[in-house]
Design an enzyme around this catalytic site. Sequence first.
Site, PDB file in Angstrom:
ATOM      1  N   ASP A 125       7.827  89.991  46.782  1.00 33.80           N
ATOM      2  CA  ASP A 125       7.229  89.465  47.148  1.00 33.80           C
ATOM      3  C   ASP A 125       6.732  89.718  48.848  1.00 33.80           C
ATOM      4  OD1 ASP A 125       6.129  86.215  46.723  1.00 33.80           O
ATOM      5  OD2 ASP A 125       5.937  87.199  48.993  1.00 33.80           O
ATOM      6  N   GLN A 148       0.749  77.045  42.855  1.00 30.34           N
ATOM      7  CA  GLN A 148       0.525  77.826  42.307  1.00 30.34           C
ATOM      8  C   GLN A 148      -0.409  78.436  43.177  1.00 30.34           C
ATOM      9  OE1 GLN A 148      -0.501  78.590  38.672  1.00 30.34           O
ATOM     10  NE2 GLN A 148      -0.504  80.901  38.422  1.00 30.34           N
ATOM     11  N   HIS A 207       4.001  84.088  37.163  1.00 27.12           N
ATOM     12  CA  HIS A 207       5.620  84.440  38.243  1.00 27.12           C
ATOM     13  C   HIS A 207       6.299  83.641  38.141  1.00 27.12           C
ATOM     14  CE1 HIS A 207       2.311  82.860  41.317  1.00 27.12           C
ATOM     15  NE2 HIS A 207       3.517  83.220  42.184  1.00 27.12           N
ATOM     16  N   HIS A 254       9.251  82.968  41.041  1.00 24.58           N
ATOM     17  CA  HIS A 254      10.026  84.550  42.582  1.00 24.58           C
ATOM     18  C   HIS A 254      11.276  83.790  42.180  1.00 24.58           C
ATOM     19  CE1 HIS A 254       6.711  82.922  45.113  1.00 24.58           C
ATOM     20  NE2 HIS A 254       5.891  81.840  43.551  1.00 24.58           N
TER      21      HIS A 254
HETATM   22  P1  5GP Z   1       2.250  81.541  44.195  1.00 26.81           P
HETATM   23  O1  5GP Z   1       1.567  81.872  43.489  1.00 26.81           O
HETATM   24  O2  5GP Z   1       3.521  80.959  43.246  1.00 26.81           O
HETATM   25  O3  5GP Z   1       2.405  79.866  45.157  1.00 26.81           O
HETATM   26  O4  5GP Z   1       2.697  82.547  45.660  1.00 26.81           O
HETATM   27  C1  5GP Z   1       2.661  83.759  45.186  1.00 26.81           C
HETATM   28  C2  5GP Z   1       3.520  84.202  45.921  1.00 26.81           C
HETATM   29  O5  5GP Z   1       2.885  85.417  45.918  1.00 26.81           O
HETATM   30  C3  5GP Z   1       3.398  83.982  47.308  1.00 26.81           C
HETATM   31  O6  5GP Z   1       4.540  84.377  47.427  1.00 26.81           O
HETATM   32  C4  5GP Z   1       2.756  85.702  48.220  1.00 26.81           C
HETATM   33  O7  5GP Z   1       3.823  86.143  49.549  1.00 26.81           O
HETATM   34  C5  5GP Z   1       2.991  86.253  46.899  1.00 26.81           C
HETATM   35  N1  5GP Z   1       1.715  88.121  46.589  1.00 26.81           N
HETATM   36  C6  5GP Z   1       0.433  86.839  47.462  1.00 26.81           C
HETATM   37  N2  5GP Z   1      -0.644  88.519  47.497  1.00 26.81           N
HETATM   38  C7  5GP Z   1       0.222  89.222  47.487  1.00 26.81           C
HETATM   39  C8  5GP Z   1       0.483  90.625  47.199  1.00 26.81           C
HETATM   40  O8  5GP Z   1      -0.950  91.026  47.440  1.00 26.81           O
HETATM   41  N3  5GP Z   1       1.133  91.095  47.038  1.00 26.81           N
HETATM   42  C9  5GP Z   1       2.688  90.595  46.561  1.00 26.81           C
HETATM   43  N4  5GP Z   1       3.315  91.565  46.471  1.00 26.81           N
HETATM   44  N5  5GP Z   1       2.628  90.011  46.839  1.00 26.81           N
HETATM   45  C10 5GP Z   1       1.825  88.612  47.188  1.00 26.81           C
END
Ligand code: 5GP
Length: 138
Positions: free
Chosen positions: A33, A96, A102, A104
């Site tokens: 992440d 989300q 995904h 974590h």
């Molecule tokens: P969620 O959708 O579960 O709230 O979180 C999305 C996750 O993706 C976040 O923890 C964020 O830090 C991660 N994230 C967002 N954009 C990118 C990216 O371009 N590359 C990576 N490796 N992680 C990302």
Amino acid sequence: MQYDPENIFAKILRAEIPNEKLYEDDHTYVFMDIMPRADGHCLVIPKTPARNMLDASPEQLAACIATVQKMGHAVMKAFDAEGVTIQQFNEAAGGQEVFHLHYHVLPRREGLPMRPPGTMADFDVLKDQADKIRAALA
Ligand code: 5GP
């Protein structure tokens, strides 16, 4: 809600944007992440399209959970962790932000809270942490 093939994780799967890859098999892909809430915070995704848990197939969910377990063991070993937090969010109201399913995976230690969201990692540090996880998987 429709799956958008232009989401950032779909671009990672197509190698259109860089990422710190940790593991892949026929059905899943794992990478660091970019805004880690704990050292070793990584993300498990299916290689096939699913917006989130709500539209995923049982096969996609089963493949992801098997990889989540594998990564849980790897981050425990790599970071000498005492526990692992698994997070998975569905739709904006569910927290989300990226609309490709995904999970974590966050190694945890007693008394050490998760960092607040939104702080970009130092890429050298991220690579060092990824090296530790890759070594634990080997
Ligand atoms: P969620 O959708 O579960 O709230 O979180 C999305 C996750 O993706 C976040 O923890 C964020 O830090 C991660 N994230 C967002 N954009 C990118 C990216 O371009 N590359 C990576 N490796 N992680 C990302």
